[in-house]
Design a protein around this motif. Structure first.
Motif, PDB file in Angstrom:
ATOM      1  N   ASN A 282      78.752  50.703  44.167  1.00  7.16           N
ATOM      2  CA  ASN A 282      79.759  49.675  43.927  1.00  7.16           C
ATOM      3  C   ASN A 282      79.100  48.317  44.107  1.00  7.16           C
ATOM      4  OD1 ASN A 282      82.133  48.434  43.335  1.00  7.16           O
ATOM      5  ND2 ASN A 282      83.295  49.267  45.062  1.00  7.16           N
ATOM      6  N   SER A 283      79.690  47.282  43.508  1.00  9.68           N
ATOM      7  CA  SER A 283      79.110  45.944  43.586  1.00  9.68           C
ATOM      8  C   SER A 283      80.212  44.908  43.553  1.00  9.68           C
ATOM      9  CB  SER A 283      78.122  45.701  42.440  1.00  9.68           C
ATOM     10  OG  SER A 283      78.788  45.745  41.192  1.00  9.68           O
ATOM     11  N   THR A 284      79.871  43.703  43.953  1.00  9.54           N
ATOM     12  CA  THR A 284      80.782  42.562  43.886  1.00  9.54           C
ATOM     13  C   THR A 284      79.965  41.319  43.569  1.00  9.54           C
ATOM     14  OG1 THR A 284      82.524  41.352  45.065  1.00  9.54           O
ATOM     15  CG2 THR A 284      80.607  42.006  46.343  1.00  9.54           C
ATOM     16  N   GLU A 285      80.642  40.269  43.107  1.00  9.18           N
ATOM     17  CA  GLU A 285      79.956  39.063  42.649  1.00  9.18           C
ATOM     18  C   GLU A 285      80.472  37.836  43.387  1.00  9.18           C
ATOM     19  OE1 GLU A 285      80.575  38.878  38.458  1.00  9.18           O
ATOM     20  OE2 GLU A 285      79.040  40.399  38.005  1.00  9.18           O
ATOM     21  N   TYR A 286      79.605  36.824  43.438  1.00  7.56           N
ATOM     22  CA  TYR A 286      79.951  35.533  44.037  1.00  7.56           C
ATOM     23  C   TYR A 286      79.414  34.440  43.121  1.00  7.56           C
ATOM     24  CZ  TYR A 286      80.036  31.568  47.274  1.00  7.56           C
ATOM     25  OH  TYR A 286      80.260  30.343  47.845  1.00  7.56           O
ATOM     26  N   VAL A 287      80.298  33.537  42.685  1.00  9.35           N
ATOM     27  CA  VAL A 287      79.902  32.434  41.807  1.00  9.35           C
ATOM     28  C   VAL A 287      79.577  31.225  42.679  1.00  9.35           C
ATOM     29  CG1 VAL A 287      80.588  30.931  39.918  1.00  9.35           C
ATOM     30  CG2 VAL A 287      81.332  33.326  39.940  1.00  9.35           C
ATOM     31  N   LEU A 288      78.333  30.786  42.602  1.00  8.63           N
ATOM     32  CA  LEU A 288      77.878  29.642  43.388  1.00  8.63           C
ATOM     33  C   LEU A 288      77.894  28.380  42.527  1.00  8.63           C
ATOM     34  CD1 LEU A 288      76.612  28.338  45.896  1.00  8.63           C
ATOM     35  CD2 LEU A 288      74.368  29.055  45.051  1.00  8.63           C
ATOM     36  N   ILE A 289      78.568  27.346  43.020  1.00  9.92           N
ATOM     37  CA  ILE A 289      78.607  26.029  42.362  1.00  9.92           C
ATOM     38  C   ILE A 289      78.139  25.003  43.371  1.00  9.92           C
ATOM     39  CG2 ILE A 289      80.035  24.288  41.242  1.00  9.92           C
ATOM     40  CD1 ILE A 289      81.918  26.503  40.356  1.00  9.92           C
ATOM     41  N   VAL A 290      77.003  24.368  43.083  1.00 11.58           N
ATOM     42  CA  VAL A 290      76.438  23.355  43.971  1.00 11.58           C
ATOM     43  C   VAL A 290      77.005  22.001  43.569  1.00 11.58           C
ATOM     44  CG1 VAL A 290      74.320  22.291  44.828  1.00 11.58           C
ATOM     45  CG2 VAL A 290      74.348  24.727  44.252  1.00 11.58           C
ATOM     46  N   HIS A 291      77.650  21.303  44.500  1.00  9.20           N
ATOM     47  CA  HIS A 291      78.292  20.020  44.236  1.00  9.20           C
ATOM     48  C   HIS A 291      77.344  18.869  44.555  1.00  9.20           C
ATOM     49  CE1 HIS A 291      82.250  21.987  43.835  1.00  9.20           C
ATOM     50  NE2 HIS A 291      81.796  22.794  44.791  1.00  9.20           N
ATOM     51  N   ASP A 292      77.683  17.698  43.971  1.00 10.05           N
ATOM     52  CA  ASP A 292      76.923  16.490  44.286  1.00 10.05           C
ATOM     53  C   ASP A 292      77.159  16.103  45.737  1.00 10.05           C
ATOM     54  OD1 ASP A 292      75.983  16.340  41.690  1.00 10.05           O
ATOM     55  OD2 ASP A 292      77.703  15.167  41.007  1.00 10.05           O
ATOM     56  N   VAL A 293      76.252  15.282  46.242  1.00  8.59           N
ATOM     57  CA  VAL A 293      76.376  14.838  47.631  1.00  8.59           C
ATOM     58  C   VAL A 293      77.613  13.983  47.811  1.00  8.59           C
ATOM     59  CG1 VAL A 293      75.270  13.537  49.480  1.00  8.59           C
ATOM     60  CG2 VAL A 293      73.901  14.994  47.986  1.00  8.59           C
TER      61      VAL A 293
END
Length: 387
Positions: free
Chosen positions: A257-268
């Protein structure tokens, strides 16, 4: 044959030297063999533990057994601690064996055998007691159970050492399931330059093997910054290239089984949105009953996004509102001046005073003044009004 006195003396001296050398060798062998030997013992709770201490060579030196609390149990064949569970098995110059019956978890620890030489020599034996788990108890069962409802069963047991391995069976067949996987992030709002730790939690029966981390369907692109330690993925010095979908996969013999994580890097920091201007109408009235409608503007509160470097409650002056108020005041003042000027212009005319009467036909100024003074005496008094 008769020996000379000098030769006889040399013979006795040689014999004494040989006897001394032989005694020294035997003493050395005895000293090397005088060392107690023990072995670790493992026993199930409630059983009997046998502790044995042996000495290969002993010159009548005493042996002693003591418990983890350094209390003497037996000194040679003499019992020192009053405990009916402890019995003497064998006592000699080469061995001291004792037994501990009905062993409990509190008996576990390090036991010491001492050989009273100079100095005293000791040997350690560790007693390990295994705890048998009690009969398991199942809770959470309610009868009857309606179809489609959810039921949670809990299996509990105590007294186990080491911890018991609990398994579920249905109709004498072990129940197994595929892994359950989820990702926990250490940073809910990741920004450039920061770090983030993603933890992959997995459960299953049997327990899933070490997990596999991927990014956008492939391997991790930057192993120097993206470090995997078991179930944990650590990413340091975040930047925009780290944006993407991270997948954690776990598997056991039943399945995967697997799961996902969406990473969004924001500006400072984020730029404030443009100020929204909302017009409002006001009405001003002047004494001439002329109604003027003017337009003023008030500035709505600026809608801003999250600013990590800002301080809560810190706001600046609203210049748009101040400018609008000044414009209204100036406009109303100008309108009042214009209306007042037009009013005065409509009432403008020529006015003659009584002093000027009789001076129209005078040839010069002196005559006019004389005529005016004369006529003033007999003239009817009139009132003058200036409107």
């Amino acid at each position: 044959m008769r020996l000379k006195p000098g030769a006889l003396l040399r013979f006795y001296s040689l014999c004494g030297i040989l006897v001394q050398v032989a005694a020294t060798k035997n003493k050395g062998r005895g000293s090397q063999g005088q060392f107690p030997l023990t072995q670790n013992v493992t026993v199930v709770e409630g059983g009997t533990a046998n502790l044995t201490c042996r000495v290969d060579q002993n010159d009548n030196t005493s042996l002693q057994w003591s418990n983890p609390a350094q209390q003497t149990l037996y000194f040679d064949d003499k019992k020192a601690l009053r405990d009916n569970r402890i019995e003497l098995v064998r006592a000699s110059w080469h061995e001291l064996s004792i037994s501990v019956s009905d062993v409990s978890l509190s008996d576990e620890g390090q036991y010491t055998c001492s050989l009273f030489t100079m100095p005293v020599k000791t040997s350690k034996a560790f007693l390990t007691v295994l705890g048998v788990p009690e009969k398991p108890q199942i809770t959470g069962f309610t009868s009857p159970v309606m179809e489609g409802e959810r039921m949670q069963l809990t299996c509990k047991t105590s007294g186990s050492k080491p911890a018991a391995d609990i398994r579920w069976f249905k109709n004498d067949k072990e129940v197994k399931d595929t892994p359950l996987v989820k990702i926990i992030s250490s940073n809910s709002w990741p920004e450039e330059g920061q770090s983030i730790v993603l933890t992959c939690e997995s459960k299953g029966k049997p327990m899933p093997e070490p997990v596999l981390w991927t990014k956008d369907g492939g391997e991790l692109p930057d192993p120097e910054r993206m470090v995997v330690n078991g179930r944990v993925l650590s990413i340091s010095f975040l930047n925009k290239t780290d944006n993407g979908t991270y997948r954690c996969e776990a598997k056991n013999p039943i399945g995967r089984n697997s799961t996902e994580y969406v990473l969004i890097v924001h500006d400072v920091f984020n730029t404030l949105l443009p100020t929204t201007v909302i017009p409002s109408l006001t009405t001003a009235t002047v004494p001439t009953t002329v109604a003027l409608t003017t337009s003023t503007t008030t500035s709505a509160a600026a809608i801003s996004t999250r600013d990590p470097n800002g301080f809560a409650g810190q706001t600046g002056p609203d210049h748009a509102l101040i400018g609008g108020i000044v414009a209204v005041v100036v406009f109303v003042t100008l309108c009042s001046i214009i209306l007042l000027g037009r009013y005065l212009a409509r009432h403008k005319g020529t006015y003659l005073t009584n002093e000027a009467k009789g001076a129209e036909d005078a040839p010069d100024a002196d005559t006019a003044i004389i005529n005016a003074e004369g006529s003033q005496v007999n003239a009817e008094e009139k009132k003058e009004y200036f409107i």
